[in-house]
Design a protein around this motif. Sequence first.
Motif, PDB file in Angstrom:
ATOM      1  N   MET A   1       5.708 -16.527   2.171  1.00 12.66           N
ATOM      2  CA  MET A   1       6.268 -15.366   1.551  1.00 12.66           C
ATOM      3  C   MET A   1       5.378 -14.144   1.964  1.00 12.66           C
ATOM      4  O   MET A   1       5.838 -12.983   1.807  1.00 12.66           O
ATOM      5  CB  MET A   1       6.483 -15.288   0.188  1.00 12.66           C
ATOM      6  CG  MET A   1       7.708 -16.471  -0.306  1.00 12.66           C
ATOM      7  SD  MET A   1       7.926 -16.542  -2.119  1.00 12.66           S
ATOM      8  CE  MET A   1       8.597 -14.814  -2.349  1.00 12.66           C
ATOM      9  N   VAL A   2       4.093 -14.289   2.009  1.00 10.17           N
ATOM     10  CA  VAL A   2       3.154 -13.238   2.194  1.00 10.17           C
ATOM     11  C   VAL A   2       2.201 -13.410   3.667  1.00 10.17           C
ATOM     12  O   VAL A   2       1.244 -13.873   3.551  1.00 10.17           O
ATOM     13  CB  VAL A   2       1.996 -13.156   1.005  1.00 10.17           C
ATOM     14  CG1 VAL A   2       1.236 -11.784   1.193  1.00 10.17           C
ATOM     15  CG2 VAL A   2       2.680 -13.217  -0.219  1.00 10.17           C
ATOM     16  N   PRO A   3       2.917 -13.327   4.729  1.00 10.05           N
ATOM     17  CA  PRO A   3       2.348 -13.963   5.964  1.00 10.05           C
ATOM     18  C   PRO A   3       1.374 -12.645   6.476  1.00 10.05           C
ATOM     19  O   PRO A   3       1.753 -11.445   6.064  1.00 10.05           O
ATOM     20  CB  PRO A   3       3.409 -14.018   6.787  1.00 10.05           C
ATOM     21  CG  PRO A   3       4.519 -13.000   6.241  1.00 10.05           C
ATOM     22  CD  PRO A   3       4.573 -13.350   4.777  1.00 10.05           C
ATOM     23  N   GLY A   4       0.325 -13.033   6.531  1.00  6.66           N
ATOM     24  CA  GLY A   4      -0.724 -11.857   7.220  1.00  6.66           C
ATOM     25  C   GLY A   4      -1.528 -11.341   6.048  1.00  6.66           C
ATOM     26  O   GLY A   4      -2.359 -10.596   5.963  1.00  6.66           O
ATOM     27  N   GLY A   5      -1.094 -11.866   4.829  1.00  2.54           N
ATOM     28  CA  GLY A   5      -1.871 -11.430   3.569  1.00  2.54           C
ATOM     29  C   GLY A   5      -3.247 -12.096   3.570  1.00  2.54           C
ATOM     30  O   GLY A   5      -3.396 -13.148   4.191  1.00  2.54           O
ATOM     31  N   THR A   6      -3.977 -11.498   2.725  1.00  2.80           N
ATOM     32  CA  THR A   6      -5.393 -12.219   2.386  1.00  2.80           C
ATOM     33  C   THR A   6      -5.143 -13.004   1.141  1.00  2.80           C
ATOM     34  O   THR A   6      -4.820 -12.625   0.106  1.00  2.80           O
ATOM     35  CB  THR A   6      -6.329 -11.182   2.243  1.00  2.80           C
ATOM     36  OG1 THR A   6      -6.444 -10.404   3.407  1.00  2.80           O
ATOM     37  CG2 THR A   6      -7.733 -11.711   1.922  1.00  2.80           C
TER      38      THR A   6
ATOM     39  N   GLY B   1      -3.257 -10.475  -1.331  1.00  7.82           N
ATOM     40  CA  GLY B   1      -3.094  -9.224  -1.170  1.00  7.82           C
ATOM     41  C   GLY B   1      -3.116  -8.494   0.108  1.00  7.82           C
ATOM     42  O   GLY B   1      -3.233  -9.497   1.244  1.00  7.82           O
ATOM     43  N   PRO B   2      -2.997  -7.284   0.408  1.00  4.56           N
ATOM     44  CA  PRO B   2      -2.981  -6.900   1.709  1.00  4.56           C
ATOM     45  C   PRO B   2      -4.110  -6.741   2.422  1.00  4.56           C
ATOM     46  O   PRO B   2      -4.262  -6.480   3.684  1.00  4.56           O
ATOM     47  CB  PRO B   2      -2.372  -5.395   1.651  1.00  4.56           C
ATOM     48  CG  PRO B   2      -2.849  -5.184   0.343  1.00  4.56           C
ATOM     49  CD  PRO B   2      -3.071  -6.185  -0.622  1.00  4.56           C
ATOM     50  N   SER B   3      -5.536  -6.836   1.793  1.00  7.21           N
ATOM     51  CA  SER B   3      -6.557  -6.455   2.407  1.00  7.21           C
ATOM     52  C   SER B   3      -7.825  -7.731   1.986  1.00  7.21           C
ATOM     53  O   SER B   3      -7.278  -8.441   1.026  1.00  7.21           O
ATOM     54  CB  SER B   3      -7.095  -5.133   2.352  1.00  7.21           C
ATOM     55  OG  SER B   3      -7.599  -4.912   1.143  1.00  7.21           O
ATOM     56  N   ASP B   4      -8.942  -7.550   2.261  1.00  7.74           N
ATOM     57  CA  ASP B   4     -10.050  -8.447   1.591  1.00  7.74           C
ATOM     58  C   ASP B   4     -10.579  -7.791   0.367  1.00  7.74           C
ATOM     59  O   ASP B   4     -11.696  -8.205  -0.261  1.00  7.74           O
ATOM     60  CB  ASP B   4     -11.102  -8.859   2.605  1.00  7.74           C
ATOM     61  CG  ASP B   4     -11.903  -7.478   3.002  1.00  7.74           C
ATOM     62  OD1 ASP B   4     -11.344  -6.378   2.553  1.00  7.74           O
ATOM     63  OD2 ASP B   4     -12.671  -7.619   3.754  1.00  7.74           O
ATOM     64  N   ARG B   5     -10.055  -6.846  -0.236  1.00 10.18           N
ATOM     65  CA  ARG B   5     -10.474  -6.271  -1.471  1.00 10.18           C
ATOM     66  C   ARG B   5      -9.821  -6.930  -2.558  1.00 10.18           C
ATOM     67  O   ARG B   5      -8.504  -6.553  -2.993  1.00 10.18           O
ATOM     68  CB  ARG B   5     -10.324  -4.822  -1.461  1.00 10.18           C
ATOM     69  CG  ARG B   5     -11.329  -4.134  -0.402  1.00 10.18           C
ATOM     70  CD  ARG B   5     -10.907  -2.465  -0.633  1.00 10.18           C
ATOM     71  NE  ARG B   5     -11.081  -2.112  -2.047  1.00 10.18           N
ATOM     72  CZ  ARG B   5     -10.854  -0.632  -2.194  1.00 10.18           C
ATOM     73  NH1 ARG B   5     -10.085   0.030  -1.173  1.00 10.18           N
ATOM     74  NH2 ARG B   5     -11.147  -0.273  -3.567  1.00 10.18           N
TER      75      ARG B   5
ATOM     76  N   GLU C   1      -6.970  -5.033  -4.797  1.00  9.73           N
ATOM     77  CA  GLU C   1      -5.683  -4.726  -4.226  1.00  9.73           C
ATOM     78  C   GLU C   1      -4.724  -5.920  -4.115  1.00  9.73           C
ATOM     79  O   GLU C   1      -3.555  -5.796  -3.567  1.00  9.73           O
ATOM     80  CB  GLU C   1      -5.817  -4.342  -2.677  1.00  9.73           C
ATOM     81  CG  GLU C   1      -6.641  -2.864  -2.459  1.00  9.73           C
ATOM     82  CD  GLU C   1      -6.465  -2.510  -1.088  1.00  9.73           C
ATOM     83  OE1 GLU C   1      -6.370  -3.102   0.004  1.00  9.73           O
ATOM     84  OE2 GLU C   1      -7.196  -1.377  -0.691  1.00  9.73           O
ATOM     85  N   ALA C   2      -5.087  -7.101  -4.725  1.00  9.04           N
ATOM     86  CA  ALA C   2      -4.311  -8.116  -4.932  1.00  9.04           C
ATOM     87  C   ALA C   2      -2.978  -7.707  -5.579  1.00  9.04           C
ATOM     88  O   ALA C   2      -3.127  -6.954  -6.670  1.00  9.04           O
ATOM     89  CB  ALA C   2      -4.894  -9.049  -5.502  1.00  9.04           C
ATOM     90  N   VAL C   3      -1.862  -8.326  -5.157  1.00  9.34           N
ATOM     91  CA  VAL C   3      -0.715  -8.167  -5.919  1.00  9.34           C
ATOM     92  C   VAL C   3       0.058  -9.222  -6.530  1.00  9.34           C
ATOM     93  O   VAL C   3       0.749  -9.136  -7.561  1.00  9.34           O
ATOM     94  CB  VAL C   3       0.402  -7.350  -5.064  1.00  9.34           C
ATOM     95  CG1 VAL C   3      -0.099  -6.004  -4.655  1.00  9.34           C
ATOM     96  CG2 VAL C   3       0.822  -8.145  -3.688  1.00  9.34           C
TER      97      VAL C   3
END
Length: 98
Positions: A36-41, A56-60, A63-65
């Motif tokens: 469901m989160v392809p390309g996510g970190t 999340g969208p980055s390595d931070r 920023e995890a959702v």
Amino acid sequence: MAVAKTTSGQIASFLAKYDPKIAADARASRSKLRKMVPGGTEFVYDNYNALVFGFGPSDRPSEAVLSLAIMPRWVTLCFLKGAKLRDPKKLPLLTSRV
């Protein structure tokens, strides 16, 4: 005991500490979230309370959702920005425990 050398091996060793049903639920839930989160970190934390897979969208990590918290008796899906999500239908909270 040998030290797990790969990420897969480390995750397998973390999950080996749990009841087989909980470990199976965790693997299935993680697999669904990864699709469901392809390309996510993905972040993995094995701490004293739970094994946590964060997405999340980055390595931070800030920023995890989404995250999965694997507890000794259940697996929990967490919406880390949940209070900010719209709920126009006022859906009830669903819980499930083993």
